[in-house]
Motif scaffolding. Structure first.
Motif, PDB file in Angstrom:
ATOM      1  N   SER A 606       0.826  -1.200   0.000  1.00  0.00           N
ATOM      2  CA  SER A 606       0.000   0.000   0.000  1.00  0.00           C
ATOM      3  C   SER A 606       0.863   1.254   0.000  1.00  0.00           C
ATOM      4  N   PRO A 614      -0.484  -2.271  -6.150  1.00  0.00           N
ATOM      5  CA  PRO A 614      -1.249  -2.052  -4.922  1.00  0.00           C
ATOM      6  C   PRO A 614      -1.956  -3.342  -4.487  1.00  0.00           C
ATOM      7  N   TYR A 638      -7.570   3.768  -1.452  1.00  0.00           N
ATOM      8  CA  TYR A 638      -6.455   4.495  -2.053  1.00  0.00           C
ATOM      9  C   TYR A 638      -6.888   5.876  -2.544  1.00  0.00           C
ATOM     10  N   MET A 648      -4.183   1.153   6.108  1.00  0.00           N
ATOM     11  CA  MET A 648      -3.915   0.662   4.759  1.00  0.00           C
ATOM     12  C   MET A 648      -3.186  -0.681   4.765  1.00  0.00           C
ATOM     13  N   CYS A 650      -2.035  -4.327   4.373  1.00  0.00           N
ATOM     14  CA  CYS A 650      -2.466  -5.425   3.507  1.00  0.00           C
ATOM     15  C   CYS A 650      -2.741  -6.655   4.380  1.00  0.00           C
TER      16      CYS A 650
END
Length: 772
Positions: A606, A614, A638, A648, A650
């Protein structure tokens, strides 16, 4: 005698493999059992030789246990961890600067806080900060000074990962029984400028010499190497230069090693012997050979002191002491007996030396040189004979130490023989003597010449570094022993038939295959990187790295210290997918080191600055029958600026037919709610990596219930400043078995046909000094 010493060494080594020390009654029983076996009638019995060897091993075991028990008594009580304690003591060694302060050994003389108990020797850090800069003006730390500090301490603790450096063992060997830091803006007072004790005076001399070298050389590229060769301080050598030395196999030359101590002793001994022969009066008083022996030993002793009496220098000094005493007395002990007596002396004074790779490599190298013998190394006279002997020596040391290098470091330099062939004479006979001559005669051109010669050497090493390193998984002990036998077989004198069979014995260690999961299985290893995160996921033919751990300092990060060595030791030569979950330095600090060390197939993150693909909910792929799915964030995240980088993170789920693992990085309550709203059915997993290290902003009860994990792993640093994990958060996982990297070390998850299983590295590799 030779076999008795080896048996004693085996006993010492066995003690260092124990999880707990034997009790005092058991230790007394072992001694009582050993001593009668040395009685002459027992030695003459049918099994007398075996009984004597057994007694020697028991004595080695008992001696090491006795010293270890004494050292364990000097410890910091758990109730005094993290509490302010006022102490008075002496800066016992050279302070080592780092990006944010200085670190130094501190010998505690008295504890002024009532009822507090502090070990006699501790490691302290004194951090610089903009709030303290004015306050610390003029308070530079120097060795030998007596100070009053207010400190906060903790018991020795290091990262615990497979085939990694054992920091707790390193501290234990050096008698550093607690670590901590000087409290900012608390009372810090210099009480004495210099405590007049020999050890402290020597350390002050070393500090003065280090300063002299720095003043003359300034910002010269290789000033740090010359300081290391003169006074043993390696802190000023940049990481890039260490990398070059490792790639060319000359690391042992860039510090005060046994080789340098021996060379200095030989040079001074030869010079004194030559001068002694010029005086008839001196020759009548003492033979030139004895004068040379005494001068060589004194030079070795002085150089070892100048090096801070580091462990490699100690070992060499003990070895030279045995040889010098034998030669002085006119007795020829023989090469093997001298080496074994030196081994005995080392283990009597420092039974923990067996924990250091340098112990094995230094004794192995000397033993190899004795084994091959000068007569076997070359034939002929003149320069050709010298070159042939020198080349054969390099061949012997390279082949002989190869099995140990593979076991200890999982790599060796293919150009090491060539690099050492010209580096050893240049460093040992020119560069190091010039640096030491400056110590006696502080004339700057001496250092300038040494630096120019070092520049020539570094240019040659740069060229050689283009050759690749041999890297492979660590071979098991049986393969290593077989390889050692093969090396000895290869080095047998000419005339022995079938010496080529030694190469066959080397092959298993050279080509030992990496262990990998079967198809459909996955191995997930949550590494112990302190307060941060790094997870390695391996399938039959693929490898994934989830986060790269913290940035420790400008010169050190989890990538170079932990992750890359772990991957190398386990045969991972390529990262198929690298996921950097979010921007925080405790998750992305090692990314540069990882990218420089290994090829990477795919990047997911991210963090836009990393120029990755991404990570977005809905991404999924399959490797070798194992499913990988990204569950967070969504594409819309985003487009709007998140309040925190944690939001953000992951989130990755790894699933196989035998279980699933949910990796959550640093998601917080709002992200958990979003996941419940859109993917509640997909969250169910057998193993959960607890969000955000167990902070109070994550692990909401609905999320914990939705995942329903039987096993929960908290990646957390020992006594971290955030006080993670929170007690109330831990209570929410009452229905799961809880694992913590600060307590358990690296945690391995096996999704395998035999069923889901978890194991902790500290429980598998526990030693008596751990947690003490």
């Amino acid at each position: 005698m030779r076999s008795n010493i080896l048996a004693f060494a085996v006993g010492v080594g066995l003690l260092q493999l124990q999880e707990v020390l034997p009790s005092w009654p058991l230790l007394a029983a072992l001694l009582l059992a050993a001593l009668p076996l040395l009685w002459p009638p027992c030695r003459r019995a049918r099994w007398g030789r075996v009984l004597v060897l057994l007694a020697s091993a028991l004595l080695g075991f008992s001696w090491a246990a006795l010293l270890a028990g004494q050292r364990l008594l000097d410890q910091l009580p758990a109730e005094w961890e993290g509490r302010d304690v006022q102490v008075v003591g002496v800066v016992a060694a050279l302070p080592h600067g780092f990006e944010r302060g200085e670190r130094f050994a501190f010998a505690v003389e008295s504890v002024e806080t009532r009822a507090a108990v502090v070990p006699r020797r501790i490691m302290l850090s004194w951090y610089h900060g903009w709030l303290e800069d004015e306050w610390r003006d003029g308070l530079k730390i120097r060795p030998g000074e007596r100070w009053r500090f207010t400190v906060r301490l903790k018991r020795p603790h290091g990262n615990a990962n497979p085939l990694a450096f054992d920091y707790e063992a390193w501290l234990f060997e050096r008698g550093l029984r607690a670590t901590g830091y000087v409290r900012p803006q608390a009372a810090a007072q210099r009480l004495d400028d210099l405590v007049l004790q020999p050890a402290y005076v020597i350390e002050r001399l070393r500090d003065h010499l280090r300063q002299s070298f720095s003043e003359v050389l300034g910002d010269a590229a290789y000033a740090g190497v010359l300081i290391a060769l003169a006074v043993g301080d390696q802190q000023a050598i940049p990481g890039e230069q260490w990398r070059l030395f490792r790639q060319t196999g000359v690391t042992h030359l860039m510090s005060i090693s046994g080789l340098h101590v021996t060379m200095v002793a030989a040079l001074i001994g030869a010079l004194v012997g030559w001068l002694w022969r010029c005086s008839e009066r001196l020759l009548l008083a003492v033979p030139a050979q004895k004068a040379a022996i005494a001068a060589g030993w004194l030079a070795a002793f002085g150089y070892a002191l100048l090096a801070g009496f580091a462990v490699p220098a100690q070992r060499t000094l003990y070895m030279l002491t045995v040889v010098a005493l034998a030669l002085w007395s006119g007795r020829n002990l023989g090469a093997s007996r001298s080496l074994l007596l030196a081994l005995l002396l080392v283990l009597l004074l420092d039974p923990w030396a067996v924990l250091a790779p340098g112990f094995w490599l230094s004794f192995a190298a000397v033993a190899l040189l004795f084994f091959v013998g000068t007569a076997r190394l070359g034939s002929g006279r003149g320069w050709w004979g010298v070159l042939a002997a020198w080349g054969a020596t390099q061949w012997a040391v390279t082949i002989g130490t190869l099995p140990l290098l593979l076991l200890l470091f999982q790599q060796f330099s293919l150009v090491s023989p060539l690099a050492n062939a010209f580096a050893i004479p240049l460093v040992s006979f020119l560069i190091t003597p010039l640096a030491l001559l400056f110590v006696v005669v502080p004339w700057p051109p001496l250092l300038f010449l040494a630096h120019e010669l070092l520049s020539v050497l570094m240019s040659g090493l740069d060229w050689l570094a283009a050759w690749p390193l041999w890297e492979q998984p660590a071979p098991p002990w049986p393969a290593t022993v077989l390889a050692l036998m093969g090396a000895i077989w290869l080095l047998l004198p000419r005339g022995f038939t079938a010496r080529w069979l030694g190469l066959c014995l080397l092959l298993p260690a050279l080509f030992w295959p990496a262990a990998r999961p079967a198809r459909g299985e996955a191995w997930v290893e949550v590494l112990d990187v302190g307060q941060g995160l790094a997870v390695v996921v391996r399938t039959a033919d693929h490898s994934l790295l989830y986060d790269t751990g913290p940035l420790y300092s400008a010169e050190s990060d989890a990538g170079q210290r932990i992750i890359v060595p772990y991957l190398r030791a386990h045969g991972v030569r390529r990262i198929d997918t690298l996921i950097v979950t979010h921007r925080d330095k405790d998750h992305s600090g090692g990314v540069v080191a990882v990218e420089e060390a290994l090829p990477i197939g795919r990047r997911l993150s991210s963090v836009a600055e990393l120029q990755p693909e991404p990570c977005v909910d809905g991404q999924s792929w399959e490797w070798d029958g194992v499913q990988f799915s990204i569950l967070h964030p969504v594409a819309a995240d985003y487009e709007r600026k998140a309040a925190r980088s944690n939001n953000m993170s992951c989130v990755l789920q790894v699933s196989s037919a035998w279980g699933s693992v949910l990796l959550t990085a640093d998601i917080e309550a709002r992200d958990e709610q979003a996941l419940l709203a859109r993917a509640a059915a997909r969250l169910r997993s057998d193993v959960l990596l607890v969000p955000h290290h167990g902070s109070g902003t994550s692990s909401t009860p609905p999320f914990v219930a939705a995942v329903g994990a039987r096993e929960a792993i908290i990646p957390v640093g020992y006594r971290n400043r955030f006080q993670h994990p929170r007690a109330d958060v831990v209570d929410r996982y009452a229905g799961s078995r809880l694992w913590r990297t600060d307590r358990d070390g690296a945690v391995r998850v096996r999704l395998a046909a035999a069923g889901l299983s978890l194991s902790a590295y500290r429980s598998e590799y526990r030693r008596y000094w751990h947690g003490q």
